[in-house]
Design an enzyme around this catalytic site. Structure first.
Site, PDB file in Angstrom:
ATOM      1  N   THR A  51       0.824  -1.221   0.000  1.00 26.10           N
ATOM      2  CA  THR A  51       0.000   0.000   0.000  1.00 26.10           C
ATOM      3  C   THR A  51       0.859   1.273   0.000  1.00 26.10           C
ATOM      4  OG1 THR A  51      -1.696  -1.257   1.158  1.00 26.10           O
ATOM      5  CG2 THR A  51      -1.995   1.101   1.150  1.00 26.10           C
ATOM      6  N   GLU A  56      -3.153  -4.600  -1.583  1.00 20.84           N
ATOM      7  CA  GLU A  56      -3.317  -5.328  -0.320  1.00 20.84           C
ATOM      8  C   GLU A  56      -1.977  -5.823   0.200  1.00 20.84           C
ATOM      9  OE1 GLU A  56      -4.255  -6.302   3.003  1.00 20.84           O
ATOM     10  OE2 GLU A  56      -3.663  -8.198   2.117  1.00 20.84           O
TER      11      GLU A  56
HETATM   12  N1  GLU Z   1      -5.664  -3.924   2.265  1.00 18.72           N
HETATM   13  C1  GLU Z   1      -5.517  -3.040   3.365  1.00 18.72           C
HETATM   14  C2  GLU Z   1      -6.747  -2.166   3.508  1.00 18.72           C
HETATM   15  O1  GLU Z   1      -7.398  -1.867   2.557  1.00 18.72           O
HETATM   16  C3  GLU Z   1      -4.300  -2.195   3.251  1.00 18.72           C
HETATM   17  C4  GLU Z   1      -3.092  -3.032   3.375  1.00 18.72           C
HETATM   18  C5  GLU Z   1      -1.855  -2.305   3.753  1.00 18.72           C
HETATM   19  O2  GLU Z   1      -1.895  -1.158   4.130  1.00 18.72           O
HETATM   20  O3  GLU Z   1      -0.790  -2.911   3.634  1.00 18.72           O
HETATM   21  O4  GLU Z   1      -7.063  -1.791   4.589  1.00 18.72           O
END
Ligand code: GLU
Length: 586
Positions: free
Chosen positions: A406, A426
């Site tokens: 992210t 993700e």
């Molecule tokens: N998939 C996570 C979310 O949408 C974010 C993952 C991350 O920050 O590494 O909350």
């Protein structure tokens, strides 16, 4: 959309009317209190900085800066930077993933939140991450391969935002990334480290060929990485628009990659791709002391949880407490426990689940709940509250982890328009599968792996077409006159919320400049342990917090905060030294 300072409301924002009305009353009653301290950048600048970008990679920040210098708007710069990030930060975000974007239009005062979150293909179901024996899969058992891939949302969202706020032509924004993909870029230290340590990149041929050399060794730092396939995908999307991604060659290749995966083959169709819709949703806004804080509502839990934490802290004068002292840290942790208890229970995709948004942000509810906070004793694990309108709904809580991936970027242009965007595939390198030269996300593992617990349904269970609950918290802050004060956000899984809250309190309550607020150590409680940043000055608080009843854990996860503040002396930016980003301004 929320119009500020005229305060006219978009039709779909009706449910937020009360919150906004309260915000106006409170925010207008007090004079705007802005920190006037400056970063060294602003201090040394001969004239005030009026446009700025803070992003997780220098190539991306430079690209955004060039777009701003060429008369591009904040949204133009964000798009061009994001396309470069697809190439140079492939572990974090990209056109195979999704994002949430907050936008402020300085001319009209409108505040918008754009939802480009991935959706579950129609074939998805609530037991998709269970083993045959009915037990939950382990995280990587589910994440690697085709069935975790959600329909990517980034490009339709960027196109929607660009149609409303873009200045430069869509296709021009693609040229820097196309050129760089053809010419190649040097693998950064962080990317090299993540390639070397990842166990799953070898699983799929296209990914292995991209990140491994001919001797089957992970490509090291400094390797020139070219990506002609991505250059070609971007060339098509530049000339044909986002539809070129969602239909035809690129979409077909994504669908084939997902469905023919050698591990966890998925069930995505070209209809799933074609049918993807980005949404212009009402932002979640709430007054915090003399400011108005706006974040992303459902399907992210980021905005609501951040606002709940701030709301619960409203009755404590943090500004008078020692910054990062035990007393203040304790109170933030206690507020955080309560907010996460609600988050884990009630927050999910509001197109599928009736999320009690209004009830969760109701000042009376937060005030009542805040009374549970003792200034001297830790409250232990908290139960969810009974927010208005939804008290009869019984859900079981669920929390998800992870967070090496992210990215967050913040941009302010010359006119004062601002973008705060958090973008994600993700997990680091997403599903580990590549298609069209970009990584495919594993965002569907943000759903609860089990549909229910002790007989109670889980709000964030997987369903066809649904968006998995996120923690991404792109945030915008305004003062009492409706002027922009700050754009901020971070990666970090569900800890994102803690990183953002820490930075908001450091900047707003403790008057720290942007860099210092970002650098400051983080402290997080997700309704369990009190996590303090390892190696920071917060370690010294451990005995005191333990004596108050906290179970303290020292953690060293890398936040990736990228923010910009406005000051009377010009823009003040910060980039998180825990990752590789920079701030550039003119
Ligand atoms: N998939 C996570 C979310 O949408 C974010 C993952 C991350 O920050 O590494 O909350």
């Amino acid at each position: 959309m929320v119009l500020f300072p005229k305060f006219a409301l978009h039709k779909t924002s009706a449910q937020y009317a009360l919150i906004i009305a309260a915000a106006i009353l409170s925010a207008c009653a007090a004079p705007p209190a802005q920190n006037t301290s400056l970063t060294s950048k602003a201090k040394s600048a001969s004239k005030p900085l009026t446009q700025m970008i803070s992003a997780a990679n220098p190539h991306a920040a430079k690209t955004g800066q060039t777009i701003l210098q060429n008369g591009g708007s904040a949204i133009d710069a964000a798009i061009a930077a994001q396309l470069v990030l697809t190439l140079v930060e492939p572990q974090s975000s990209g056109i195979g993933g999704g994002a949430f974007l907050m936008h402020y239009n300085a001319k009209t005062g409108s505040i918008q939140s754009f939802d480009g979150r991935e959706t579950a293909p129609k074939s998805s179901h609530s037991k998709m991450f269970l083993r045959k024996d009915g037990n939950k899969k382990k995280f990587y058992e589910a994440a690697v391969g085709g069935s975790s891939v959600g329909v990517p949302g980034l490009l339709r969202m960027l196109e929607l935002a660009h149609k409303q706020h873009g200045t430069l032509p869509w296709k021009d924004l693609f040229q820097p990334a196309i050129q760089m993909a053809k010419a190649g870029f040097e693998i950064s230290p962080r990317l090299a480290g993540l390639i070397a340590k990842d166990k799953y990149l070898k699983t799929f041929n296209q990914t292995r060929a991209y990140f491994y050399d001919v001797n089957n060794m992970p490509k090291p730092e400094g390797t020139l990485l070219k990506n002609p396939k991505l250059a070609e995908s971007l060339r098509l999307i530049a000339s044909g628009g986002a539809d070129t991604f969602y239909t035809g060659l690129i979409a077909n290749e994504i669908v084939d990659t997902v469905n023919e995966a050698s591990q966890n083959p998925g069930g995505m169709t070209t209809d799933d791709m074609e049918g993807y819709q980005a949404k212009d949703r009402p932002p979640a806004c709430m007054p915090y002391r003399v400011w108005l804080v706006c974040g992303m509502g459902p399907p992210s839990s980021g905005g609501l949880t951040t606002l709940q934490i701030l709301g619960l802290l409203q009755r404590f004068d943090l500004g008078k407490m020692k910054p990062f002292g035990a007393k203040a840290v304790h109170l933030v942790m206690e507020a955080s426990r309560l907010a996460f208890a609600d988050r884990n229970t009630y927050m999910a995709d509001s197109d599928f689940i009736p999320v009690p948004t209004l009830g969760l942000l109701d000042p009376a509810y937060l005030d009542l709940r805040s009374k549970q906070i003792s200034p001297t004793k830790a409250g232990g694990r908290r139960s969810p509250g009974m927010p208005r309108l939804q008290a009869e709904l019984k859900y079981a809580p669920s929390l998800n982890e992870h967070g090496l991936s992210t990215t967050h970027l913040s941009v302010v242009d010359k006119i004062g328009n601002a973008v705060s965007m958090t973008s994600s595939i993700e997990n680091a390198f997403g599903s580990r599968m590549m298609s069209g030269g970009f990584m495919l996300n594993n965002q569907l593992t943000d759903f609860s792996f089990t549909p229910s617990k002790n007989g109670a349904p889980i709000a964030n269970r997987a369903e066809p077409g649904k968006r998995p609950r996120s923690s991404m918290s792109p945030t915008l802050v305004f003062d009492g006159s409706g002027s922009l004060v700050m754009a901020i956000g971070s990666p970090g899984g569900s800890r994102i919320i803690g990183y953002v809250v820490k930075t908001l309190i450091a900047a707003l309550d403790w008057g720290m400049d942007m860099d210092a607020a970002i650098d400051a150590p983080y402290f997080i409680n997700r309704n369990g342990t009190t996590d303090l940043e390892k190696g920071s000055r917060l370690e010294a608080l451990k005995p005191t917090l333990e004596a108050m009843g906290h179970k303290v854990k020292l953690i060293s996860n890398a936040s990736g905060l990228h923010g910009i503040r406005t000051t009377p002396q010009g823009l003040d930016g910060g980039a998180d030294k825990r990752r590789e980003g920079i701030v550039l301004g003119d």
